[in-house]
Design an enzyme around this catalytic site. Structure first.
Site, mmCIF file in Angstrom:
data_model
loop_
_atom_site.group_PDB
_atom_site.id
_atom_site.type_symbol
_atom_site.label_atom_id
_atom_site.label_comp_id
_atom_site.label_asym_id
_atom_site.label_seq_id
_atom_site.Cartn_x
_atom_site.Cartn_y
_atom_site.Cartn_z
ATOM 1 N N HIS A 36 -8.523 0.815 -6.471
ATOM 2 C CA HIS A 36 -7.697 0.071 -5.512
ATOM 3 C C HIS A 36 -6.255 0.507 -5.647
ATOM 4 O O HIS A 36 -5.757 0.711 -6.760
ATOM 5 C CB HIS A 36 -7.806 -1.445 -5.759
ATOM 6 C CG HIS A 36 -9.220 -1.904 -5.628
ATOM 7 N ND1 HIS A 36 -9.818 -2.091 -4.415
ATOM 8 C CD2 HIS A 36 -10.165 -2.104 -6.565
ATOM 9 C CE1 HIS A 36 -11.071 -2.412 -4.607
ATOM 10 N NE2 HIS A 36 -11.321 -2.425 -5.892
ATOM 11 N N TYR A 83 0.803 -1.231 0.000
ATOM 12 C CA TYR A 83 0.000 0.000 0.000
ATOM 13 C C TYR A 83 0.837 1.282 0.000
ATOM 14 O O TYR A 83 0.278 2.380 0.000
ATOM 15 C CB TYR A 83 -0.958 -0.015 1.199
ATOM 16 C CG TYR A 83 -1.941 -1.174 1.143
ATOM 17 C CD1 TYR A 83 -2.875 -1.255 0.118
ATOM 18 C CD2 TYR A 83 -1.927 -2.194 2.099
ATOM 19 C CE1 TYR A 83 -3.766 -2.324 0.037
ATOM 20 C CE2 TYR A 83 -2.817 -3.260 2.032
ATOM 21 C CZ TYR A 83 -3.721 -3.313 1.004
ATOM 22 O OH TYR A 83 -4.604 -4.361 0.916
#
Ligand code: DQA
Length: 140
Positions: free
Chosen positions: A96, A22
């Protein structure tokens, strides 16, 4: 143009999640980047860890030209959110940070694929930038 950027579970803790996946950024960085990059867009940002709350926000929002959603893990199983989005006439874009199609098999299921008009994934914050650009093109 009014765009709601909605975040689902655990995105409020993004900086504590696996940085190799991430990028170690905060959701505030994402939100601030969008505000700075698109000063002509009226953004509303919202994050919740509660599925019912997300459904109520979607149901009660009537002024969104577009929804940009990162539903986190709900992406893979939350049919009630999918059904709430199905009632909307706004542009719906799924985003995403990571490439959900090259991770664990459960992440390859995307319950938004039939209600969203586009998905941007695997490009960290750039997935969001591309999502806003897509909305601007689509909405003229
Ligand atoms: C995510 C991917 C999901 O599988 C995961 O549950 C998340 C974040 C992403 O942005 O890459 O919470 O939506």
């Amino acid at each position: 143009m009014t765009i709601y950027v909605l975040h689902g579970p655990n995105l409020n803790m993004l900086e504590k999640r696996d940085a190799s996946i991430y990028g170690g950024i905060t959701q505030e960085t994402i939100f601030n980047t969008l505000v700075t990059s698109f000063q002509d867009v009226d953004f509303t940002f919202y994050q919740t860890n509660h599925e019912g709350e997300m459904i109520e926000i979607i149901q009660q929002t009537n002024d969104a030209d577009a929804f940009i959603l990162n539903l986190g893990a709900w992406t893979h199983y939350a049919y009630a959110i999918r059904d709430a989005l199905e009632m909307k006439s706004s542009v719906i874009v799924d985003v995403h940070l990571s490439n959900i199609y090259e991770r664990e098999s459960f992440r390859r299921v995307n319950i938004l694929d039939q209600v969203s008009s586009q998905t941007f994934y695997g490009e960290n914050i750039q997935s969001y930038i591309k999502a806003v650009e897509y909305c601007k093109t689509k909405l003229g």
